[in-house]
Write a protein that holds these residues in place. Structure first.
Motif, mmCIF file in Angstrom:
data_model
loop_
_atom_site.group_PDB
_atom_site.id
_atom_site.type_symbol
_atom_site.label_atom_id
_atom_site.label_comp_id
_atom_site.label_asym_id
_atom_site.label_seq_id
_atom_site.Cartn_x
_atom_site.Cartn_y
_atom_site.Cartn_z
ATOM 1 N N ASP A 1 41.314 -17.149 28.811
ATOM 2 C CA ASP A 1 41.194 -16.701 30.062
ATOM 3 C C ASP A 1 40.447 -15.444 30.720
ATOM 4 O OD1 ASP A 1 42.794 -19.024 30.865
ATOM 5 O OD2 ASP A 1 44.669 -18.000 30.490
ATOM 6 N N LEU A 2 39.517 -15.315 29.683
ATOM 7 C CA LEU A 2 38.617 -14.223 29.964
ATOM 8 C C LEU A 2 37.265 -14.608 30.028
ATOM 9 C CD1 LEU A 2 40.112 -11.109 27.817
ATOM 10 C CD2 LEU A 2 40.467 -11.158 30.138
ATOM 11 N N LEU A 3 36.346 -13.961 30.878
ATOM 12 C CA LEU A 3 34.761 -14.399 30.860
ATOM 13 C C LEU A 3 34.500 -13.497 29.593
ATOM 14 C CD1 LEU A 3 33.883 -13.842 34.467
ATOM 15 C CD2 LEU A 3 34.560 -15.789 33.313
ATOM 16 N N ALA A 4 33.293 -14.029 28.960
ATOM 17 C CA ALA A 4 32.746 -13.223 27.769
ATOM 18 C C ALA A 4 31.921 -12.023 28.036
ATOM 19 C CB ALA A 4 31.756 -14.413 27.212
ATOM 20 N N PRO A 5 32.166 -11.241 27.218
ATOM 21 C CA PRO A 5 31.273 -9.832 27.540
ATOM 22 C C PRO A 5 29.553 -9.996 27.621
ATOM 23 C CG PRO A 5 31.996 -9.942 25.442
ATOM 24 C CD PRO A 5 32.553 -11.177 25.823
ATOM 25 N N PRO A 6 29.049 -8.882 28.265
ATOM 26 C CA PRO A 6 27.534 -9.280 28.230
ATOM 27 C C PRO A 6 27.184 -8.978 26.785
ATOM 28 C CG PRO A 6 28.420 -6.894 29.379
ATOM 29 C CD PRO A 6 29.509 -7.857 28.658
ATOM 30 N N ILE A 7 26.008 -9.824 26.416
ATOM 31 C CA ILE A 7 25.406 -9.624 25.218
ATOM 32 C C ILE A 7 24.058 -9.392 25.322
ATOM 33 C CG2 ILE A 7 26.973 -11.397 23.755
ATOM 34 C CD1 ILE A 7 24.695 -13.411 24.653
ATOM 35 N N LEU B 1 26.357 -0.670 20.833
ATOM 36 C CA LEU B 1 26.040 -1.855 20.450
ATOM 37 C C LEU B 1 24.973 -1.648 18.970
ATOM 38 C CD1 LEU B 1 25.783 -4.431 23.172
ATOM 39 C CD2 LEU B 1 27.727 -4.145 21.723
ATOM 40 N N ILE B 2 24.255 -0.590 19.186
ATOM 41 C CA ILE B 2 23.580 -0.231 17.936
ATOM 42 C C ILE B 2 24.238 0.709 16.987
ATOM 43 C CG2 ILE B 2 21.092 -1.274 18.522
ATOM 44 C CD1 ILE B 2 20.653 0.979 20.459
ATOM 45 N N SER B 3 25.422 1.267 17.321
ATOM 46 C CA SER B 3 25.960 2.342 16.458
ATOM 47 C C SER B 3 26.515 1.747 15.126
ATOM 48 C CB SER B 3 27.259 2.480 17.367
ATOM 49 O OG SER B 3 28.300 1.485 17.093
ATOM 50 N N GLY B 4 26.675 0.488 14.820
ATOM 51 C CA GLY B 4 26.982 -0.113 13.670
ATOM 52 C C GLY B 4 28.314 0.166 13.285
ATOM 53 N N TRP C 1 34.842 -2.171 22.770
ATOM 54 C CA TRP C 1 33.987 -2.361 23.952
ATOM 55 C C TRP C 1 33.812 -3.701 24.455
ATOM 56 C CZ3 TRP C 1 29.350 -4.844 25.137
ATOM 57 C CH2 TRP C 1 28.637 -4.277 26.313
ATOM 58 N N ARG C 2 33.926 -4.624 23.631
ATOM 59 C CA ARG C 2 33.715 -6.014 24.157
ATOM 60 C C ARG C 2 34.765 -6.419 24.675
ATOM 61 N NH1 ARG C 2 30.186 -8.379 18.959
ATOM 62 N NH2 ARG C 2 28.131 -8.170 19.942
ATOM 63 N N ASP C 3 36.072 -6.093 24.372
ATOM 64 C CA ASP C 3 37.220 -6.588 24.924
ATOM 65 C C ASP C 3 37.307 -5.878 26.446
ATOM 66 O OD1 ASP C 3 37.898 -7.997 22.624
ATOM 67 O OD2 ASP C 3 39.394 -6.379 21.898
ATOM 68 N N GLU C 4 36.883 -4.565 26.417
ATOM 69 C CA GLU C 4 36.931 -3.754 27.798
ATOM 70 C C GLU C 4 35.966 -4.317 28.703
ATOM 71 O OE1 GLU C 4 36.607 0.454 26.624
ATOM 72 O OE2 GLU C 4 35.026 0.295 28.292
ATOM 73 N N GLN C 5 34.875 -4.856 28.042
ATOM 74 C CA GLN C 5 33.825 -5.366 29.222
ATOM 75 C C GLN C 5 34.291 -6.735 29.751
ATOM 76 O OE1 GLN C 5 30.677 -4.226 30.274
ATOM 77 N NE2 GLN C 5 31.502 -2.381 29.414
ATOM 78 N N ALA C 6 35.030 -7.584 28.789
ATOM 79 C CA ALA C 6 35.476 -8.916 28.976
ATOM 80 C C ALA C 6 36.252 -8.866 30.283
ATOM 81 C CB ALA C 6 36.186 -9.554 28.046
#
Ligand code: ADE
Length: 224
Positions: free
Chosen positions: A173-179, A195-198, A206-211
């Protein structure tokens, strides 16, 4: 899974199954899709499959007899979990419905044309009615292709990365985060640092928050 599609225009349906993920699923034997030309079940030499509506009015109506003959022929060979009619006044397809049908074995899809099918088909032969949205297509074929794609890609072994379907938009029930992908900088436009932090846990957070943020902005109705 086996899907039998009853149609007056099989040629409208072939190409979606001849490329990319659907093609791979069919080649691997995970899914089998068969087209049945309704004219082959016609009741006369003229290959008639439609007739004028009782009571008058514009447009032709698909007759019950060829449809019944085709469905009966298929049902003699195996048990079906559902006989689905694609129609704009059906239940609107969503991820939950796709998930549900992805757990079935055998499906029949009936594609309508012209004014639609004789109501007795819907009353007595059809178990589910599915729409792909509040708009009217020229026939059910493109809707059937959309339905098949949404279901077949969920079958085990179809997507390379097994977790991939689970991270799709709507799956929770969430939209996917940016990729993003390389390069990290293009035209001075940067990929988010994180995303480049490793740092995998931070990336996940971050992805959960963005979604959640994207869903709030674009589809607040999903959060209700
Ligand atoms: N047939 C015509 N329009 C349709 C729609 N929106 N969904 C499913 N089947 C259809």
């Amino acid at each position: 899974m086996r899907i039998d599609i009853i149609t007056l225009f099989p040629e409208l349906l072939s190409s979606p199954f001849e490329t990319s993920i659907l093609k791979r699923a069919l080649t691997a034997g995970v899914a089998q899709v068969n087209f049945h030309n309704l004219r082959d079940y016609s009741i006369n030499k003229q290959k008639q499959v439609d007739d004028y509506p009782f009571g008058g009015g514009a447009g032709m109506v698909m007759m019950i007899e060829p449809i019944d003959r085709c469905i009966t022929h298929l049902k003699k060979q195996r048990n079906y979990d559902a006989v689905i009619y694609l129609t704009p006044d059906g239940e609107t397809l969503n991820q939950k419905i796709a998930n549900r049908f992805a757990t079935t074995q055998h499906l029949i899809l009936l594609c309508g044309h012209y004014k639609g099918v004789d109501q007795r088909v819907r009353d007595h032969l059809i178990t589910h009615e599915i729409s792909i949205g509040d708009f009217v297509l020229s026939g059910g074929e493109l809707a059937a292709a959309v339905f098949c794609d949404s279901v077949i890609r969920l079958l085990p072994g179809v997507l390379g990365d097994e977790s991939s379907a689970l991270t799709d938009s709507f799956q929770d029930d969430l939209l996917a985060p940016p990729i993003y992908t390389r390069p990290a900088t293009y035209n001075g436009w940067n990929v988010p640092e994180i995303l480049i932090s490793g740092n995998t846990p931070k990336v996940e957070a971050w992805r959960d928050e963005q979604a959640l943020d994207r869903t709030h902005r674009l589809r607040p109705d999903l959060l209700k």
